[in-house]
Design an enzyme around this catalytic site. Structure first.
Site, PDB file in Angstrom:
ATOM      1  N   HIS A  72       0.856  -1.193   0.000  1.00 12.25           N
ATOM      2  CA  HIS A  72       0.000   0.000   0.000  1.00 12.25           C
ATOM      3  C   HIS A  72       0.886   1.235   0.000  1.00 12.25           C
ATOM      4  CE1 HIS A  72      -4.167  -1.497   1.559  1.00 12.25           C
ATOM      5  NE2 HIS A  72      -3.662  -2.332   0.662  1.00 12.25           N
ATOM      6  N   TYR A 197      -8.816   5.601   8.082  1.00  9.12           N
ATOM      7  CA  TYR A 197      -8.820   6.007   9.502  1.00  9.12           C
ATOM      8  C   TYR A 197      -9.840   7.138   9.601  1.00  9.12           C
ATOM      9  CZ  TYR A 197      -4.392   3.501  10.217  1.00  9.12           C
ATOM     10  OH  TYR A 197      -3.413   2.536  10.319  1.00  9.12           O
ATOM     11  N   PRO A 289      -2.887   0.575  18.940  1.00  5.66           N
ATOM     12  CA  PRO A 289      -2.692   0.076  17.579  1.00  5.66           C
ATOM     13  C   PRO A 289      -2.957   1.107  16.468  1.00  5.66           C
ATOM     14  CG  PRO A 289      -4.608  -0.943  18.592  1.00  5.66           C
ATOM     15  CD  PRO A 289      -3.950  -0.140  19.642  1.00  5.66           C
ATOM     16  N   LYS A 293       2.032   0.115  14.984  1.00  3.60           N
ATOM     17  CA  LYS A 293       3.441   0.053  15.374  1.00  3.60           C
ATOM     18  C   LYS A 293       3.777  -1.094  16.311  1.00  3.60           C
ATOM     19  CE  LYS A 293       4.775   3.279  12.853  1.00  3.60           C
ATOM     20  NZ  LYS A 293       4.695   2.461  11.629  1.00  3.60           N
ATOM     21  N   TYR A 381       4.550   6.527   9.582  1.00  6.49           N
ATOM     22  CA  TYR A 381       3.631   5.404   9.364  1.00  6.49           C
ATOM     23  C   TYR A 381       4.341   4.257   8.626  1.00  6.49           C
ATOM     24  CZ  TYR A 381      -0.714   2.902   8.439  1.00  6.49           C
ATOM     25  OH  TYR A 381      -1.705   1.935   8.404  1.00  6.49           O
TER      26      TYR A 381
HETATM   27  P1  FAS Z   1       3.087 -11.673  21.589  1.00  7.45           P
HETATM   28  O1  FAS Z   1       2.251 -11.294  22.777  1.00  7.45           O
HETATM   29  O2  FAS Z   1       2.487 -11.710  20.231  1.00  7.45           O
HETATM   30  O3  FAS Z   1       3.759 -13.113  21.821  1.00  7.45           O
HETATM   31  C1  FAS Z   1       4.255 -13.484  23.094  1.00  7.45           C
HETATM   32  C2  FAS Z   1       4.189 -14.994  23.184  1.00  7.45           C
HETATM   33  O4  FAS Z   1       4.756 -15.376  24.427  1.00  7.45           O
HETATM   34  C3  FAS Z   1       2.743 -15.501  23.154  1.00  7.45           C
HETATM   35  O5  FAS Z   1       2.620 -16.524  22.191  1.00  7.45           O
HETATM   36  C4  FAS Z   1       2.518 -16.030  24.580  1.00  7.45           C
HETATM   37  O6  FAS Z   1       1.700 -17.186  24.589  1.00  7.45           O
HETATM   38  C5  FAS Z   1       3.932 -16.372  25.013  1.00  7.45           C
HETATM   39  N1  FAS Z   1       4.134 -16.317  26.453  1.00  7.45           N
HETATM   40  C6  FAS Z   1       3.581 -15.448  27.346  1.00  7.45           C
HETATM   41  N2  FAS Z   1       4.024 -15.725  28.593  1.00  7.45           N
HETATM   42  C7  FAS Z   1       4.863 -16.790  28.495  1.00  7.45           C
HETATM   43  C8  FAS Z   1       5.637 -17.534  29.418  1.00  7.45           C
HETATM   44  N3  FAS Z   1       5.621 -17.247  30.721  1.00  7.45           N
HETATM   45  N4  FAS Z   1       6.376 -18.569  28.961  1.00  7.45           N
HETATM   46  C9  FAS Z   1       6.408 -18.866  27.632  1.00  7.45           C
HETATM   47  N5  FAS Z   1       5.704 -18.194  26.690  1.00  7.45           N
HETATM   48  C10 FAS Z   1       4.948 -17.170  27.133  1.00  7.45           C
HETATM   49  N6  FAS Z   1      -0.182  -4.456  16.654  1.00  7.45           N
HETATM   50  C11 FAS Z   1      -0.341  -3.820  15.483  1.00  7.45           C
HETATM   51  O7  FAS Z   1       0.652  -3.384  14.911  1.00  7.45           O
HETATM   52  N7  FAS Z   1      -1.597  -3.665  14.941  1.00  7.45           N
HETATM   53  C12 FAS Z   1      -2.718  -4.164  15.557  1.00  7.45           C
HETATM   54  O8  FAS Z   1      -3.832  -4.023  15.069  1.00  7.45           O
HETATM   55  C13 FAS Z   1      -2.584  -4.845  16.772  1.00  7.45           C
HETATM   56  N8  FAS Z   1      -3.685  -5.371  17.413  1.00  7.45           N
HETATM   57  C14 FAS Z   1      -3.512  -6.012  18.613  1.00  7.45           C
HETATM   58  C15 FAS Z   1      -4.602  -6.570  19.304  1.00  7.45           C
HETATM   59  C16 FAS Z   1      -4.433  -7.213  20.541  1.00  7.45           C
HETATM   60  C17 FAS Z   1      -5.635  -7.794  21.266  1.00  7.45           C
HETATM   61  C18 FAS Z   1      -3.142  -7.310  21.111  1.00  7.45           C
HETATM   62  C19 FAS Z   1      -2.938  -7.981  22.453  1.00  7.45           C
HETATM   63  C20 FAS Z   1      -2.056  -6.777  20.436  1.00  7.45           C
HETATM   64  C21 FAS Z   1      -2.232  -6.133  19.182  1.00  7.45           C
HETATM   65  N9  FAS Z   1      -1.154  -5.596  18.471  1.00  7.45           N
HETATM   66  C22 FAS Z   1      -1.286  -4.958  17.292  1.00  7.45           C
HETATM   67  C23 FAS Z   1       0.163  -5.707  18.971  1.00  7.45           C
HETATM   68  C24 FAS Z   1       0.656  -7.075  18.641  1.00  7.45           C
HETATM   69  O9  FAS Z   1       0.615  -7.258  17.252  1.00  7.45           O
HETATM   70  C25 FAS Z   1       2.025  -7.195  19.219  1.00  7.45           C
HETATM   71  O10 FAS Z   1       2.811  -6.037  18.935  1.00  7.45           O
HETATM   72  C26 FAS Z   1       2.755  -8.407  18.718  1.00  7.45           C
HETATM   73  O11 FAS Z   1       1.944  -9.527  18.993  1.00  7.45           O
HETATM   74  C27 FAS Z   1       4.095  -8.455  19.441  1.00  7.45           C
HETATM   75  O12 FAS Z   1       4.621  -9.694  19.261  1.00  7.45           O
HETATM   76  P2  FAS Z   1       5.432 -10.399  20.444  1.00  7.45           P
HETATM   77  O13 FAS Z   1       6.393  -9.438  21.023  1.00  7.45           O
HETATM   78  O14 FAS Z   1       5.918 -11.680  19.863  1.00  7.45           O
HETATM   79  O15 FAS Z   1       4.365 -10.672  21.597  1.00  7.45           O
HETATM   80  C1  PHB Z   2      -5.308  -4.202  11.216  1.00  3.24           C
HETATM   81  O1  PHB Z   2      -5.465  -4.476  10.004  1.00  3.24           O
HETATM   82  O2  PHB Z   2      -5.559  -5.014  12.139  1.00  3.24           O
HETATM   83  C2  PHB Z   2      -4.770  -2.840  11.580  1.00  3.24           C
HETATM   84  C3  PHB Z   2      -4.290  -2.012  10.589  1.00  3.24           C
HETATM   85  C4  PHB Z   2      -3.806  -0.755  10.923  1.00  3.24           C
HETATM   86  C5  PHB Z   2      -3.814  -0.344  12.245  1.00  3.24           C
HETATM   87  C6  PHB Z   2      -4.299  -1.194  13.252  1.00  3.24           C
HETATM   88  C7  PHB Z   2      -4.776  -2.446  12.924  1.00  3.24           C
HETATM   89  O3  PHB Z   2      -3.357   0.892  12.569  1.00  3.24           O
END
Ligand code: FAS
Ligand code: PHB
Length: 386
Positions: A72, A197, A289, A293, A381
């Site tokens: 994009h 957005y 989110p 980032k 961005y």
């Molecule tokens: P993660 O949380 O993805 O992974 C951590 C892993 O460690 C998990 O699999 C967990 O099971 C494991 N773990 C936890 N405790 C443990 C332990 N004690 N022992 C062993 N393993 C353990 N980012 C965006 O950019 N855009 C979005 O739209 C967006 N939406 C999100 C929505 C939600 C509900 C959440 C929670 C996050 C969102 N994020 C979004 C952010 C998300 O994408 C994170 O930045 C991304 O998952 C980060 O990846 P990790 O650092 O690997 O952490």
């Molecule tokens: C998504 O596609 O989940 C998404 C995209 C852009 C954002 C947040 C979430 O800023």
């Protein structure tokens, strides 16, 4: 068990680091609390910065993303029913890649398994000795232990790694926002070929996508609300209300296949290293989110830690290791700032004054009319340089 790098957490941070290290012949083991199916069931990020795309290529896991991802070069901002486009190419030669975090994680799991990578699932009772260094844990009640040179804490916001850093060493910075995002996934064609957005009196909305038949939508909601308070019909009606008429009229609705509310917070832990423990991704920081980032800042942490470890093992140079936290935090804070700024600009705050609302509209009007302001948004961005 012995390995060079013990990685706690099998999300995108841990898996990407493990795969990059593997490509350079550095051994690791990934300790994941859940099953692979559970990790893949979480619907999260959707937009990848060029830096993460490049890391996926370097890790040898980019083929499906190249085939199925969508570059994009711009995004739409809609303010009180009027929209304008931020053209990324006016300020940068980098597109973003629309490709779900679920697919990134799926590709990384497939690559680790194809390479015979060691991943332990359903681990419990993880205890980190950051100075040994070693990690002890149980699987099915059976005690196990990994002796290693380094430990990567990639276990997310609720993991154990960050809490291993003593409270008198750790500094935490947090801002909790007075609203959340209610998100749905639907097997419908996206309302627009680029993300929208939108902000209006009714609040924030985001139209995103995963592919031509899978859409991802969010609306700002109060933190007191629960998913069960929102029928699909109520969600679609509210989303339509928050979009410009031409997009609301074009919206194709359908049953949600996933629906969840995510709280919004900004959070940073300093330092991001202690002894031989190095924090990556959500274990160290969280962003709202809005600026897409979260996953992308996890990727830059992985970039810095992977290169520091590579220089240590290949050149005996520990400068990257010693300076990891300072280097990673310099970019983390810039991502925190952009995410906070974009969230503050696009959301209705329950307690905001009429003056605050006027400031939001004045800044949005400046953004609509100023190429320089749009360039500043674009370069943040698409992702600041590593
Ligand atoms: P993660 O949380 O993805 O992974 C951590 C892993 O460690 C998990 O699999 C967990 O099971 C494991 N773990 C936890 N405790 C443990 C332990 N004690 N022992 C062993 N393993 C353990 N980012 C965006 O950019 N855009 C979005 O739209 C967006 N939406 C999100 C929505 C939600 C509900 C959440 C929670 C996050 C969102 N994020 C979004 C952010 C998300 O994408 C994170 O930045 C991304 O998952 C980060 O990846 P990790 O650092 O690997 O952490
Ligand atoms: C998504 O596609 O989940 C998404 C995209 C852009 C954002 C947040 C979430 O800023």
């Amino acid at each position: 068990m012995k390995t060079q790098v013990a990685i706690i957490g099998g999300g995108p941070s841990g898996l990407l680091l493990s795969q990059l290290l593997h490509v350079r012949g550095i051994t690791s083991v990934v300790l994941e609390r859940r099953t692979q199916a559970y990790v893949l069931s979480r619907i999260r990020a959707g937009v990848l910065e060029q830096g993460l795309v490049d890391l996926m290529r370097e890790a040898g896991v980019a083929d499906r993303m190249e085939r199925e991802g969508y570059p994009h070069t711009g995004t739409i901002l809609a303010v009180d029913g009027e929209s304008f486009r931020i053209d990324f190419t006016q300020a940068t030669d980098k597109p973003v890649m629309v490709y779900g975090q679920t697919e990134v994680t799926r590709d990384l799991y497939a690559a680790r398994e194809a390479a015979g990578g060691r991943i332990e699932y359903e681990v419990e009772d993880v205890v980190i000795d950051a100075h040994g260094p070693s990690v002890s844990y149980t699987v099915g009640g059976e005690p196990r232990r990994v002796e290693c040179d380094f430990i990567a804490g990639c276990d997310g916001f609720h993991g154990v790694s960050r809490k291993t850093i003593p409270e008198d060493v750790r500094q935490e910075f947090e801002k909790v926002y007075p609203f959340g995002w209610l998100g749905i996934l639907s097997e419908t064609p996206p309302v627009n070929h680029e993300l929208i957005y939108a902000t209006s009196e009714a609040g924030f909305a985001l139209c995103s996508m995963r592919n031509e038949t899978l859409s991802r939508y969010y609306i700002q909601c109060d933190m007191s609300e629960r998913v069960e308070d929102w029928s699909d019909d109520a969600f679609w009606a509210e989303l339509k209300r928050r979009l410009p008429k031409e997009h609301g009229d074009a919206l194709v609705t359908g049953p949600s296949i996933e629906k969840s509310i995510a709280p919004l917070r900004s959070f940073v832990c300093e330092p991001m290293q202690w002894g031989k423990l190095f924090l990556c991704g959500d274990a160290a920081h969280i962003v709202p989110p809005t600026g897409a980032k979260g996953l992308n800042t996890a990727a830059s942490d992985v970039h810095y830690l992977y290169n520091a470890l590579r220089r240590f093992y290949e050149d005996g140079d520990s400068a990257g290791i010693d300076g990891y936290s300072e280097t990673a935090l310099a970019r983390v804070w810039k991502a925190e700032r952009f995410s906070w700024w974009f969230t503050s600009l696009m959301h209705r705050f329950p307690d905001q004054s009429r003056f605050d609302a006027k400031m939001q509209r004045a800044e949005l009007d400046f953004l609509r009319t100023s190429p320089e302001a749009q360039a500043a948004l674009a370069i943040n961005y698409v992702g600041l340089p590593y």
